[in-house]
Design an enzyme around this catalytic site. Structure first.
Site, short mmCIF file in Angstrom:
data_model
loop_
_atom_site.label_atom_id
_atom_site.label_comp_id
_atom_site.label_asym_id
_atom_site.label_seq_id
_atom_site.Cartn_x
_atom_site.Cartn_y
_atom_site.Cartn_z
N ARG A 1 2.65 2.91 9.06
CA ARG A 1 1.90 3.80 9.91
C ARG A 1 2.70 4.26 11.01
O ARG A 1 2.38 5.30 11.77
CB ARG A 1 0.69 2.78 10.75
CG ARG A 1 -0.38 2.38 9.82
CD ARG A 1 -1.59 1.83 10.56
NE ARG A 1 -2.65 1.78 9.91
CZ ARG A 1 -2.76 0.47 8.91
NH1 ARG A 1 -1.80 -0.49 8.96
NH2 ARG A 1 -3.77 0.46 8.10
N GLN B 1 -10.29 -2.67 2.47
CA GLN B 1 -9.71 -3.57 3.68
C GLN B 1 -9.53 -2.45 4.95
O GLN B 1 -9.31 -2.98 5.84
CB GLN B 1 -8.44 -4.18 3.18
CG GLN B 1 -7.18 -3.11 3.34
CD GLN B 1 -6.02 -3.53 2.84
OE1 GLN B 1 -5.96 -4.25 1.79
NE2 GLN B 1 -4.99 -4.03 3.55
N MET C 1 0.76 -1.25 0.18
CA MET C 1 -0.12 0.06 0.08
C MET C 1 0.80 1.21 0.01
O MET C 1 0.26 2.34 0.44
CB MET C 1 -0.96 0.03 1.13
CG MET C 1 -1.92 -1.20 1.24
SD MET C 1 -3.35 -0.93 2.09
CE MET C 1 -2.73 -0.81 3.82
N SER D 1 6.77 -0.32 9.91
CA SER D 1 5.36 -0.07 9.41
C SER D 1 5.19 1.05 8.70
O SER D 1 5.66 2.54 9.30
CB SER D 1 4.43 -0.34 10.50
OG SER D 1 3.13 0.00 10.33
N ASP E 1 2.60 -9.18 8.93
CA ASP E 1 1.12 -9.43 9.43
C ASP E 1 0.94 -10.94 9.10
O ASP E 1 0.39 -11.66 8.14
CB ASP E 1 0.35 -8.87 7.89
CG ASP E 1 0.80 -7.41 7.86
OD1 ASP E 1 0.30 -6.68 8.76
OD2 ASP E 1 1.72 -6.66 7.14
N HIS F 1 9.50 -3.41 3.41
CA HIS F 1 8.90 -3.62 2.03
C HIS F 1 10.15 -3.88 1.00
O HIS F 1 9.99 -4.97 0.26
CB HIS F 1 8.24 -2.31 1.29
CG HIS F 1 7.07 -1.89 2.08
ND1 HIS F 1 6.99 -0.85 2.98
CD2 HIS F 1 5.83 -2.45 2.27
CE1 HIS F 1 5.64 -0.55 3.34
NE2 HIS F 1 4.99 -1.82 2.91
N ALA G 1 4.11 4.02 0.72
CA ALA G 1 4.68 4.56 2.08
C ALA G 1 5.82 3.41 2.46
O ALA G 1 5.94 2.85 3.54
CB ALA G 1 3.91 4.81 3.20
P1 AMP Z 1 1.67 -2.99 3.39
O1 AMP Z 1 2.05 -1.92 2.61
O2 AMP Z 1 1.46 -2.66 4.92
O3 AMP Z 1 0.32 -3.52 2.94
O4 AMP Z 1 2.60 -4.09 3.22
C1 AMP Z 1 3.02 -4.82 2.02
C2 AMP Z 1 3.63 -6.00 2.49
O5 AMP Z 1 4.93 -5.87 3.12
C3 AMP Z 1 3.02 -7.16 3.45
O6 AMP Z 1 3.13 -8.44 2.92
C4 AMP Z 1 3.53 -6.80 4.79
O7 AMP Z 1 3.50 -7.92 5.68
C5 AMP Z 1 4.96 -6.59 4.29
N1 AMP Z 1 5.47 -5.84 5.33
C6 AMP Z 1 5.12 -4.60 5.90
N2 AMP Z 1 5.97 -4.16 6.95
C7 AMP Z 1 6.98 -5.30 7.07
C8 AMP Z 1 8.12 -5.36 7.91
N3 AMP Z 1 8.62 -4.79 8.94
N4 AMP Z 1 8.78 -6.50 7.80
C9 AMP Z 1 8.51 -7.48 6.74
N5 AMP Z 1 7.47 -7.19 5.92
C10 AMP Z 1 6.79 -6.21 6.00
#
Ligand code: AMP
Length: 282
Positions: free
Chosen positions: A189, A61, A30, A187, A152, A37, A32
């Site tokens: 966030r 979501q 998503m 994260s 996650d 990532h 940021a």
């Molecule tokens: P998101 O942009 O939050 O939807 O995350 C995209 C992907 O990156 C998802 O598969 C998350 O589980 C993964 N992700 C987010 N933060 C981390 C982290 N600190 N370490 C590893 N993977 C992450």
């Protein structure tokens, strides 16, 4: 890096590449973006002929509209980071590319108990939204390998179930959580935390780490309760601190000392909801 905004264009391009024998890896995000990532993207680059990343803040979501509105957007920086990581393609769709028929009549998935425990309990509808967007993205990209973060943990299990339900021939590759030096899980966030909150935020990792160190066979109730109390003392509003079987996420009350476990927590600091988990073994 090629940037596609149209679902049909990227789909056509990738279908040709696949027919030509190229292996496609996919990292949905998503945006940021942070080092967590990028670790997924780097692994995807290393293990496939073509690495595809998507950035799409999926409205379906978000159970909390304010969380959706405030979701950070750092697109130019994201693009630079993806290029530096060697990502080949970025899919950057608008809502109409992902949900061309609108968002009213989207598929519903039978996720069983996964939808009523932990994140499912506190974020009703969240995992339906995750499945809707992931299924759509997978049908567009048709990757061989799908990279997702264990940060996650429950989401990884839900997507595994989605792959079973739909029968899509995709290999899910869960990747370890990337942390800041003080233990806080990276994260998007975290960008919304002020300086003081950022310092407190590490408590969520410390609580999980304490569970990992103090866990003993027998009743786990007191350990979970202590975890919640520590978070409250640090100024969090805790949704849960749980200890579950690593294999299927079923909550464990009495531990036999051998079943692999995962400790999970979700809590608010101000308006920002943070989640984290740690695998626990004796
Ligand atoms: P998101 O942009 O939050 O939807 O995350 C995209 C992907 O990156 C998802 O598969 C998350 O589980 C993964 N992700 C987010 N933060 C981390 C982290 N600190 N370490 C590893 N993977 C992450």
């Amino acid at each position: 890096m090629i940037i596609y905004r149209s679902a049909s264009d990227i789909s056509r391009y990738l279908a040709r590449q696949s027919q030509g024998g190229r292996r496609i890896g996919f990292v949905p995000t998503m945006g940021a973006l942070h080092e967590g990532h990028i670790r997924l993207v780097s692994r995807c680059v290393g293990e496939n002929d073509l690495a595809v990343c998507s950035i799409f803040v999926n409205p379906t979501q978000f159970n909390d509209p304010k969380d959706f509105e405030k979701y950070p957007v750092t697109l130019e920086r994201d693009i630079r980071m993806l290029e530096a990581a060697g990502c080949h393609l970025l899919f950057l769709p608008g809502v109409e590319e992902i949900y061309p028929q609108g968002m009213r009549q989207l598929p519903a998935y039978d996720l069983g108990y996964l939808e009523t425990i932990l994140e499912g309990q506190y974020r009703p509808g969240h995992f339906q939204g995750v499945c809707q967007v992931v299924e759509r993205l997978l049908r567009i990209v048709r990757p061989h390998n799908l990279y997702m973060g264990r940060k996650d943990y429950q989401q990884c299990m839900v997507v595994k179930k989605l792959l079973m339900i739909t029968g899509m021939p995709v290999t899910l590759i869960p990747c370890d959580t990337v942390r800041e030096t003080d233990g806080l899980a990276m994260s998007s966030r975290n960008l919304r935390l002020d300086k003081e909150q950022r310092q407190r935020a590490t408590a969520i990792f410390r609580v999980l780490d304490r569970i990992r160190r103090d866990i003993r066979p027998g009743s786990l109730g007191a350990l979970k309760q202590e975890g919640i109390e520590s978070l409250v003392q640090e100024g969090f509003r805790a949704d849960y601190v749980e200890i579950c079987r690593a294999e299927d996420l079923l909550p464990v009350q009495d531990w036999d000392g051998t079943t692999p476990l995962v400790a999970l927590a979700a809590a608010y600091l101000g308006q920002v909801r943070l989640i984290d988990n740690l695998q626990v073994s004796f």
